[in-house]
Design a protein around this motif. Sequence first.
Motif, PDB file in Angstrom:
ATOM      1  N   ASP A  39      34.675 -15.420  14.891  1.00  0.00           N
ATOM      2  CA  ASP A  39      35.376 -14.316  13.971  1.00  0.00           C
ATOM      3  C   ASP A  39      36.010 -15.427  12.946  1.00  0.00           C
ATOM      4  O   ASP A  39      35.591 -15.106  11.703  1.00  0.00           O
ATOM      5  CB  ASP A  39      36.432 -13.647  14.451  1.00  0.00           C
ATOM      6  CG  ASP A  39      35.820 -12.572  15.350  1.00  0.00           C
ATOM      7  OD1 ASP A  39      34.570 -11.834  15.277  1.00  0.00           O
ATOM      8  OD2 ASP A  39      36.633 -12.113  16.622  1.00  0.00           O
ATOM      9  N   PRO A  87      42.375 -10.661   5.280  1.00  0.00           N
ATOM     10  CA  PRO A  87      42.152  -9.967   6.481  1.00  0.00           C
ATOM     11  C   PRO A  87      42.372 -11.028   7.711  1.00  0.00           C
ATOM     12  O   PRO A  87      41.389 -11.524   8.065  1.00  0.00           O
ATOM     13  CB  PRO A  87      40.460  -9.708   6.271  1.00  0.00           C
ATOM     14  CG  PRO A  87      40.236 -10.428   5.416  1.00  0.00           C
ATOM     15  CD  PRO A  87      41.137 -10.928   4.514  1.00  0.00           C
ATOM     16  N   ARG A 138      46.151 -10.355  12.515  1.00  0.00           N
ATOM     17  CA  ARG A 138      46.661  -8.854  12.293  1.00  0.00           C
ATOM     18  C   ARG A 138      45.724  -8.208  12.899  1.00  0.00           C
ATOM     19  O   ARG A 138      45.900  -6.986  13.560  1.00  0.00           O
ATOM     20  CB  ARG A 138      46.341  -8.850  10.767  1.00  0.00           C
ATOM     21  CG  ARG A 138      46.636  -7.333  10.340  1.00  0.00           C
ATOM     22  CD  ARG A 138      46.081  -7.663   8.628  1.00  0.00           C
ATOM     23  NE  ARG A 138      46.295  -6.220   7.867  1.00  0.00           N
ATOM     24  CZ  ARG A 138      45.159  -5.738   7.759  1.00  0.00           C
ATOM     25  NH1 ARG A 138      44.162  -5.994   8.187  1.00  0.00           N
ATOM     26  NH2 ARG A 138      45.130  -4.561   7.185  1.00  0.00           N
ATOM     27  N   ASP A 139      44.523  -8.331  12.936  1.00  0.00           N
ATOM     28  CA  ASP A 139      43.403  -7.366  13.600  1.00  0.00           C
ATOM     29  C   ASP A 139      43.513  -7.365  14.994  1.00  0.00           C
ATOM     30  O   ASP A 139      43.602  -6.619  15.929  1.00  0.00           O
ATOM     31  CB  ASP A 139      42.040  -8.102  13.356  1.00  0.00           C
ATOM     32  CG  ASP A 139      40.692  -7.074  13.947  1.00  0.00           C
ATOM     33  OD1 ASP A 139      40.463  -6.147  13.462  1.00  0.00           O
ATOM     34  OD2 ASP A 139      39.986  -7.711  15.004  1.00  0.00           O
ATOM     35  N   ASP A 146      44.679  -4.358  17.901  1.00  0.00           N
ATOM     36  CA  ASP A 146      43.972  -3.861  19.127  1.00  0.00           C
ATOM     37  C   ASP A 146      44.971  -3.918  20.089  1.00  0.00           C
ATOM     38  O   ASP A 146      45.149  -2.789  20.998  1.00  0.00           O
ATOM     39  CB  ASP A 146      42.666  -4.683  19.535  1.00  0.00           C
ATOM     40  CG  ASP A 146      41.676  -4.347  18.627  1.00  0.00           C
ATOM     41  OD1 ASP A 146      41.435  -3.508  17.892  1.00  0.00           O
ATOM     42  OD2 ASP A 146      40.631  -5.212  18.852  1.00  0.00           O
TER      43      ASP A 146
END
Length: 306
Positions: free
Chosen positions: A56, A218, A222-223, A227
């Motif tokens: 990622d 982004p 944070r992502d 989750d």
Amino acid sequence: MPITPTENIWMNGELVAWEDAKIHVLTHTLHYGTGVFEGIRAYETESGPAVFRLTDHIERFHRSARVLGMAMPYSVAELVEACKLVVRDSGLPSCYVRPIAYYGYGEIGLATTGCTTDVAIAVWPWGAYLGDDVLTKGVRLKISSWVRPGHNTVPPATKATGTYVNSTLAKMEALNAGYDEAIMLNGAGLVAEGSGENIFAGLGDVMVTPPISAGALPGITRDSVMDIAADAGIEIQVADLARSDLYLADEVFLTGTAAEVSAVNSIDDRPLDCPGPRTLAIAEVYADAVRGRIDRYKTWVEHVDD
Ligand code: PPE
């Protein structure tokens, strides 16, 4: 923070001794801030070092280059392997991984036409970014007088080296005023992010984080946290935050590869519940997830010895 050298740095496909990994002073990116970079952490796991969400991060690296119009000379797969190689080569059980792509030596002037793109990957041991007590005392934040650049100024959602002039100004202003970290607002006065972290604010039953359109990077942490929160039944909303929302928040935390999950003690001297219950719950799961201790999140953990 002083750097602790490791043995080798990957430069354009080869491992080069740490002390020989040098560039010319007329390197284009040194003058114009035209590079892109990543910040990644490798953690010690039961099956050796593993890089957290490596693919990622490398995909974001490629996206950053694309926004700058920079032709990345290596594929995502090649860079993933190169990062694993440098981590393995270092012999470190855990470390920080810093890929950087930059316009090299040979052309000068603003145009990047004809510039070569060079890529390097260094690793080094990097401890707690905002201090060892981020989950006990927490960090003291100051709203910066420096504004996050707009989408048509220097694209804030892109991890370009030049963007960090803005972050450095904000960070130093906060440190010089006796705080630990800066929070930047965007041109509309809405909350964007920290100098090197995303932000989450607890407002009643929900925790709110600003959208990318507000000028936030982004963030991969944070992502991940979104989750983890969803799985733990903690409601997260992506929505604009006003400065006053931060003053009214019950708990606040920052997220970033380097900062991990850091609790916030106060914002502009207004105290918060620190560490807040949701902050602690999420930080605990995150710490286990990055070390491959949670089955549900095992795909995030990319072993270097595979
Ligand atoms: N915003 C900014 C401006 C930022 O620099 C980072 C990472 C984040 C948000 C969080 O993104 P992520 O790491 O994908 O969750 N900041 C890097 C620190 C840079 C530094 O050299 O200092 C990092 O955490 O690696």
